[in-house]
Design an enzyme around this catalytic site. Sequence first.
Site, PDB file in Angstrom:
ATOM      1  N   ASN A  83       5.153 -10.263   3.938  1.00  0.00           N
ATOM      2  CA  ASN A  83       4.388 -11.015   4.922  1.00  0.00           C
ATOM      3  C   ASN A  83       4.695 -12.501   4.782  1.00  0.00           C
ATOM      4  OD1 ASN A  83       2.448 -12.208   2.917  1.00  0.00           O
ATOM      5  ND2 ASN A  83       1.880 -10.044   2.666  1.00  0.00           N
ATOM      6  N   ASP A 134      -0.719  -3.888   2.255  1.00  0.00           N
ATOM      7  CA  ASP A 134      -1.642  -2.749   2.353  1.00  0.00           C
ATOM      8  C   ASP A 134      -0.902  -1.422   2.300  1.00  0.00           C
ATOM      9  OD1 ASP A 134      -3.925  -4.384   2.654  1.00  0.00           O
ATOM     10  OD2 ASP A 134      -3.478  -4.641   4.779  1.00  0.00           O
ATOM     11  N   LYS A 184      21.884   1.551   0.032  1.00  0.00           N
ATOM     12  CA  LYS A 184      21.619   0.864   1.291  1.00  0.00           C
ATOM     13  C   LYS A 184      21.630   1.848   2.452  1.00  0.00           C
ATOM     14  CE  LYS A 184      23.407  -2.665   4.426  1.00  0.00           C
ATOM     15  NZ  LYS A 184      24.495  -3.629   4.710  1.00  0.00           N
ATOM     16  N   PHE A 194     -10.167 -13.419  -0.316  1.00  0.00           N
ATOM     17  CA  PHE A 194      -9.770 -14.122   0.910  1.00  0.00           C
ATOM     18  C   PHE A 194      -9.648 -13.124   2.049  1.00  0.00           C
ATOM     19  CE2 PHE A 194      -9.132 -17.633  -1.766  1.00  0.00           C
ATOM     20  CZ  PHE A 194      -8.892 -18.768  -1.002  1.00  0.00           C
ATOM     21  N   LYS A 199     -16.057  -7.247   4.517  1.00  0.00           N
ATOM     22  CA  LYS A 199     -15.261  -7.267   3.292  1.00  0.00           C
ATOM     23  C   LYS A 199     -16.107  -7.680   2.095  1.00  0.00           C
ATOM     24  CE  LYS A 199     -10.619  -8.690   1.869  1.00  0.00           C
ATOM     25  NZ  LYS A 199      -9.388  -9.410   2.282  1.00  0.00           N
ATOM     26  N   LYS A 242     -16.290  -4.782  -0.711  1.00  0.00           N
ATOM     27  CA  LYS A 242     -15.514  -5.039  -1.932  1.00  0.00           C
ATOM     28  C   LYS A 242     -16.383  -5.529  -3.088  1.00  0.00           C
ATOM     29  CE  LYS A 242     -11.909  -4.030   0.538  1.00  0.00           C
ATOM     30  NZ  LYS A 242     -10.714  -4.815   0.760  1.00  0.00           N
TER      31      LYS A 242
END
Length: 402
Positions: free
Chosen positions: A211, A280, A290, A324, A338, A342
């Site tokens: 990301n 995730d 490859k 975060f 969250k 959590k």
Amino acid sequence: MDRKKRVLLAVSGGIAAFKAAAFTSKLVQADYDVKVIMTENAQKFVTPLTFQALARDHVYTDTFTEPDPGYIAHIDIADWADLIFIAPASANVIGKLANGIADDMLTTTLLAATAPVYIAPAMNVHMYAHPAVQRNMKQLEADGFIFVEPDEGYLACGYTGKGRMAEPEDLLSMVDHFFIRKSHPEWHNKKVVVTAGPTQEVIDPVRFLSNRSSGKMGFSLAAEAAARGADVTLVAGPVSLPTPHGVKRMDVVSAEEMYQIVMAQTSHADLIIKAAAVADYRPAETSEKKMKKSNDPLEIKMERTKDILMELGQRKEKTVLVGFAAESNNIKEYALQKLAKKNADVICANSVIEAGHGFQGDTNALTLFFKNGTSADIPLTSKADASRKILDAIAPLMEGVK
């Protein structure tokens, strides 16, 4: 302290005196009030005029030159300083100070000083390792002086080894830490774990899923916590950022590696800040060779990675847990979900689509949601400033953590 913080820089003879000039410039840019003392030998490498221009103040070079008849210069500037930094510190100056010799402006001032003194040695590798130099350094450490260990690398004499003076950026960090630490005793010796950056989930030897996280927010938080006196471990995904001063860094690549490292830290942590953008999902299978392209569509079966924040929340007892939430919509709703799911103490939520708020930039704007139902906004600001505000908000939660 309403006035500027005062740093007295003492420069002795050595080629690293040019670094002292850069150090002076950085101190002034950081809004410190700087005065400079130079030995006679230091002036053979860099002129007093250079330091006068950088510090915007008189440079002290001679014990018997008294620019103001109302004061004795070496006593006056010794009393003036909040912090004294000797950079570079030659073997000669170290030896004089260790034996109480005061035969020039630098050593005379140091004998009259009561402010903390940092010493940044710079010399040939064999000189640095010489028993006499090591003995003198041990004596100064016993006397309360703080040494900045020299770097290893190519030296001006042609040798390669330990003896190169620490870089001006590192010296500035030490000065910053000295003053910040004094203002935040509640953070001293707290065990803090920070995660930062992305993870990379391997597809084949040349491809991976990741990301856009740069790690800048997590690195800023780690730097600020260390500056306040905390014992900081930074678990970093694959980023190219330098390790903040005073931080223990542990590099990982995948979500699984980050999970294993973070879980190993939980038993002794007072505070865990999970700022990393952990993948995730990961490919269910990884190719050892490859993958060759073809005209057919490519499908990659994905499997869920372990939820690090969830497991931290399940395991935590007295540890303060901060997560975060980077969202594109319904930021408050998702952040509160969250927070509850959590079992976190704080969720720092931000938009990833508004300008200046998301990944890769140097700025951020966040809303902090607390377990007790309160919230606090941090308007758009630098990530360094946001880190200070986040830690200020977290500090009351740390009071009951031993």
